[in-house]
Every structure is written in structure tokens, then in C-alpha cells.
Design a protein around this motif. Sequence first.
Motif, PDB file in Angstrom:
ATOM      1  N   PHE A 150       5.396  57.596  19.192  1.00 55.38           N
ATOM      2  CA  PHE A 150       6.561  58.167  19.854  1.00 55.38           C
ATOM      3  C   PHE A 150       6.767  59.629  19.467  1.00 55.38           C
ATOM      4  CE2 PHE A 150       7.504  53.946  21.231  1.00 55.38           C
ATOM      5  CZ  PHE A 150       8.319  54.102  22.344  1.00 55.38           C
ATOM      6  N   LYS A 151       6.432  59.980  18.241  1.00 57.79           N
ATOM      7  CA  LYS A 151       6.514  61.383  17.853  1.00 57.79           C
ATOM      8  C   LYS A 151       5.454  62.207  18.578  1.00 57.79           C
ATOM      9  CE  LYS A 151       8.826  61.528  13.382  1.00 57.79           C
ATOM     10  NZ  LYS A 151       9.737  62.595  13.830  1.00 57.79           N
ATOM     11  N   ILE A 152       4.260  61.660  18.735  1.00 56.63           N
ATOM     12  CA  ILE A 152       3.200  62.356  19.461  1.00 56.63           C
ATOM     13  C   ILE A 152       3.634  62.635  20.898  1.00 56.63           C
ATOM     14  CG2 ILE A 152       0.884  62.067  20.451  1.00 56.63           C
ATOM     15  CD1 ILE A 152       0.077  60.645  17.890  1.00 56.63           C
ATOM     16  N   LYS A 153       4.354  61.686  21.489  1.00 55.55           N
ATOM     17  CA  LYS A 153       4.815  61.832  22.873  1.00 55.55           C
ATOM     18  C   LYS A 153       6.081  62.679  22.990  1.00 55.55           C
ATOM     19  CE  LYS A 153       1.605  59.519  24.988  1.00 55.55           C
ATOM     20  NZ  LYS A 153       0.723  60.177  25.983  1.00 55.55           N
ATOM     21  N   GLY A 154       6.563  63.184  21.869  1.00 56.73           N
ATOM     22  CA  GLY A 154       7.695  64.106  21.914  1.00 56.73           C
ATOM     23  C   GLY A 154       9.065  63.480  21.803  1.00 56.73           C
ATOM     24  N   TYR A 155       9.157  62.208  21.418  1.00 54.95           N
ATOM     25  CA  TYR A 155      10.458  61.559  21.269  1.00 54.95           C
ATOM     26  C   TYR A 155      10.984  61.751  19.845  1.00 54.95           C
ATOM     27  CZ  TYR A 155       9.225  59.144  25.607  1.00 54.95           C
ATOM     28  OH  TYR A 155       8.867  58.852  26.900  1.00 54.95           O
ATOM     29  N   ARG A 156      12.283  61.885  19.719  1.00 57.73           N
ATOM     30  CA  ARG A 156      12.923  61.958  18.409  1.00 57.73           C
ATOM     31  C   ARG A 156      13.402  60.557  18.024  1.00 57.73           C
ATOM     32  NH1 ARG A 156      17.381  64.333  17.566  1.00 57.73           N
ATOM     33  NH2 ARG A 156      18.076  64.554  19.732  1.00 57.73           N
ATOM     34  N   ILE A 157      12.906  60.055  16.914  1.00 59.04           N
ATOM     35  CA  ILE A 157      13.240  58.697  16.478  1.00 59.04           C
ATOM     36  C   ILE A 157      14.747  58.548  16.288  1.00 59.04           C
ATOM     37  CG2 ILE A 157      12.833  56.920  14.741  1.00 59.04           C
ATOM     38  CD1 ILE A 157      10.403  57.661  16.485  1.00 59.04           C
ATOM     39  N   SER A 158      15.393  59.587  15.764  1.00 55.44           N
ATOM     40  CA  SER A 158      16.828  59.513  15.508  1.00 55.44           C
ATOM     41  C   SER A 158      17.637  59.369  16.794  1.00 55.44           C
ATOM     42  CB  SER A 158      17.288  60.760  14.748  1.00 55.44           C
ATOM     43  OG  SER A 158      17.009  61.936  15.495  1.00 55.44           O
ATOM     44  N   SER A 159      17.069  59.790  17.922  1.00 55.56           N
ATOM     45  CA  SER A 159      17.777  59.652  19.192  1.00 55.56           C
ATOM     46  C   SER A 159      17.545  58.285  19.828  1.00 55.56           C
ATOM     47  CB  SER A 159      17.328  60.744  20.163  1.00 55.56           C
ATOM     48  OG  SER A 159      15.967  60.565  20.537  1.00 55.56           O
ATOM     49  N   ILE A 212      13.432  51.466  18.477  1.00 53.29           N
ATOM     50  CA  ILE A 212      12.568  52.381  19.224  1.00 53.29           C
ATOM     51  C   ILE A 212      12.286  51.874  20.635  1.00 53.29           C
ATOM     52  CG2 ILE A 212      10.264  53.402  19.303  1.00 53.29           C
ATOM     53  CD1 ILE A 212      10.319  53.634  16.309  1.00 53.29           C
ATOM     54  N   VAL A 213      11.827  50.628  20.763  1.00 50.57           N
ATOM     55  CA  VAL A 213      11.440  50.117  22.087  1.00 50.57           C
ATOM     56  C   VAL A 213      12.643  50.062  23.021  1.00 50.57           C
ATOM     57  CG1 VAL A 213      10.532  48.140  23.357  1.00 50.57           C
ATOM     58  CG2 VAL A 213       9.473  48.818  21.195  1.00 50.57           C
ATOM     59  N   MET A 214      13.680  49.353  22.616  1.00 50.62           N
ATOM     60  CA  MET A 214      14.847  49.222  23.485  1.00 50.62           C
ATOM     61  C   MET A 214      15.565  50.553  23.663  1.00 50.62           C
ATOM     62  SD  MET A 214      18.045  46.533  23.264  1.00 50.62           S
ATOM     63  CE  MET A 214      19.075  47.578  22.233  1.00 50.62           C
ATOM     64  N   GLY A 215      15.649  51.330  22.592  1.00 47.73           N
ATOM     65  CA  GLY A 215      16.318  52.614  22.676  1.00 47.73           C
ATOM     66  C   GLY A 215      15.659  53.570  23.646  1.00 47.73           C
ATOM     67  N   SER A 216      14.336  53.536  23.723  1.00 47.73           N
ATOM     68  CA  SER A 216      13.623  54.432  24.634  1.00 47.73           C
ATOM     69  C   SER A 216      13.788  54.024  26.096  1.00 47.73           C
ATOM     70  CB  SER A 216      12.138  54.463  24.276  1.00 47.73           C
ATOM     71  OG  SER A 216      11.530  53.191  24.489  1.00 47.73           O
ATOM     72  N   LEU A 217      14.127  52.767  26.347  1.00 45.75           N
ATOM     73  CA  LEU A 217      14.239  52.257  27.719  1.00 45.75           C
ATOM     74  C   LEU A 217      15.656  52.240  28.251  1.00 45.75           C
ATOM     75  CD1 LEU A 217      11.797  49.210  27.357  1.00 45.75           C
ATOM     76  CD2 LEU A 217      11.321  51.366  28.526  1.00 45.75           C
ATOM     77  N   ARG A 218      16.632  52.527  27.435  1.00 45.10           N
ATOM     78  CA  ARG A 218      18.026  52.377  27.846  1.00 45.10           C
ATOM     79  C   ARG A 218      18.443  53.373  28.913  1.00 45.10           C
ATOM     80  NH1 ARG A 218      22.395  51.527  23.271  1.00 45.10           N
ATOM     81  NH2 ARG A 218      23.611  51.259  25.198  1.00 45.10           N
ATOM     82  N   LYS A 219      17.721  54.466  29.066  1.00 48.99           N
ATOM     83  CA  LYS A 219      18.068  55.424  30.112  1.00 48.99           C
ATOM     84  C   LYS A 219      17.889  54.823  31.503  1.00 48.99           C
ATOM     85  CE  LYS A 219      15.264  58.791  30.997  1.00 48.99           C
ATOM     86  NZ  LYS A 219      14.421  60.013  30.860  1.00 48.99           N
ATOM     87  N   TYR A 220      17.156  53.682  31.583  1.00 46.34           N
ATOM     88  CA  TYR A 220      16.955  53.002  32.864  1.00 46.34           C
ATOM     89  C   TYR A 220      17.830  51.760  33.000  1.00 46.34           C
ATOM     90  CZ  TYR A 220      13.082  56.194  33.071  1.00 46.34           C
ATOM     91  OH  TYR A 220      12.336  57.343  33.085  1.00 46.34           O
TER      92      TYR A 220
END
Length: 349
Positions: free
Chosen positions: A110-119, A199-207
Motif C-alpha cells: 500500500f505504501k508502494i501504491k502511494g497510500y498513507r496507512i494512517s489514513s 487497511i483492506v476495509m479502510g481503502s475500500l470505504r470511499k466506494y
Amino acid sequence: MNQDFDYQNKPLENLPPQPRYVTYVPYGLTPEQFEERKEIKKLSNTIGASLLVLLGLSLGIMLVLRAVFTVLALFGMNVSFDIVNNPAFLQFLQVVLSISTFTIPFVLFFKIKGYRISSLVRFKLPKKEDVLPFGLLGVSFCSFANIATSFMGSFFESFGIKYEVDFGEKPSGFLGFMLTVIATAIVPALVEEFACRGIVMGSLRKYGDMFAIVCSSVVFGVMHGNFQQIPFAFLTGLCLGFIAVKTKTIWVSVLVHFFNNFISVIIDYLFKDLSATSQNIVYGIYLLVALVLGLVAIILLKDNKNVFTFKDKKLATTPKKLYNWFFTSGTMIVFFVICFIESLLFFKI
């Protein structure tokens, strides 16, 4: 050089118009839908890659250990096989595997893809008024979700099929009990919630929260790698995801996850020598208590009118297409195939 001229000293205003590059949008999709599909596929492949590395690390560490002990055995150190088969050593190994496989791959990709873990992962402490009702609700729901495991075992038996999942021998004594609690309840509750509800659920919540909860629950269920636990883990994932969304933190989910696993450890150690009838009575009492706790939770939450509703997200794509895009990425398909094959290995011929 005069900035009003190009390298051929021609005025820039006399240059021919430059071509405009147009992004290709597949037929049947609007530009907004195309962007949503691209992001969903990116997330799905990132999650799938993390899961594949999780499986690879688990297998790799086990193979390395076996290779080391095999080499030691060649030099006459046969005691090494006693170590690798020791229940206490296996529990310690489980702790190492859980911590490494549920943190390193997810954080790295996720860091490689540019996501901030804290977000993505919400670490803030829950509101005091949320801990008790959502905690009780989670404990009650997960207690009844355990029935799914028993149902799957009975389902296979009804067809004369033996499906046996060997969870290994538990170390004896108080120290063995504490090590099992750490390996089975404490560490998994922390790292699995960090990865799956964080991480998994948090990254998908925008949808959409419902979309994020369902997708992360499917992943959580399938990763258990056997048909007995998959239904239970999926249902538990739904509950834990719901709690994480409503409390706006992963900590209540961590507590529920810990308590559910801790109860299973207690049952394994304290009631394993009881007769089948006694075990059924104890389990019946436990479910009755869980039912009461669930009713108490509902009473405490009755004034919260929006507790079982989710805010709609304004998206250009239908939920059906979102699910289709998420579950059909390359890495996700490979992950599902591997877990399916792994699940088949527990059938006894």
C-alpha cells in the motif's frame, strides 16, 4: 536564447497546434465509471498481492525451517525434529507468522501504491458510550456465528464425507495456556484487524461502507483456507466490519475478535475432557448468555436511529459492477484459487 523562439528560431506563435491526447474509455463506460474501475482494480490487485505474499511468507518460513532441521538431522542432531513438532514451538511460530504476514505485505504494497496507512486505519480510541453496546453486540453475534462451523462439519458428514482440519496439539500447563492465548487470541486480534478491518476495509470505504464491509469479509473468510472456518469467518468479518465503521475505530473490533478467540481457547483447555453431552450443555448455556448480551446491546442502541444504516456514496457505477471489478482482478483470482485448492486438502478419502 530568446525564449520567444524555438530551436529553429521560429516564433512560437507560428508553430502548428500541438495534438491533444485523449484517454481511451472502453465502450459502455462513462469517464467517471472508467476512473472508478481503474481505482477498484488497483486496490484489488494491491490487496491481492498482499494476500499472495502473506501465503508465500507462511509457506516460505515453514520450508526454511524444515530445510534447516533437515540439515541438522544429517549431522546427527535428530533432536531438532522434536523441537519443530513441539506444540509450544508451533505456537511461538504462529505468533511470528501472524505478526509478519499480516503487517509487512500490506504496509509495503500500500505504501508502494502511494497510500498513507494512517489514513486507512483508524487508531483513535472509541467513545466510551460505544464500547459496551457494540462490544456486547459483537460478542453475541460472533458466538452464534460459530454455529456455522459446526454446520459445515455436519453437512459433510451427512454425505459420508470426512473433512478434518487439524489445528495442532495445544501445549500443556499454565505457560502453554498463556502461550496459546497470545498466539490464538491476542496477536490475531491485533494484526488481523489491522490488515482486514484497517487497511483492506479502510481503502475500500470511499466506494461505500457496505461494499467495503462485504469485500473485506469475503477476503477474511477465504484466507482461513478451509471450508469449515470460511462461513464463520465471513459472518464474523461482517460483524467486525460493521463495528469498525460505526465506532470509527478498529479497537472495539479488536476487543470482540480477542474475546471470541479467547473463549475458543478456554473451551479447548477446560472442557475438552468433558463428555459430548456435558459439552453440549455448556455450549447451550454459553449461547443463552450470548443471546442475553445481544438483547442488552440492542436495548442500549435503541435510541441510535442510524445504527443499522449506512450513508450512500454518490458513485457513477452500480454496486454489482463494483463487486465484479474487485473480485476479478488477476491477483485476487489467483488468491481465491490457491485458497480453494488448500481447502480441498482437508478432505479425507
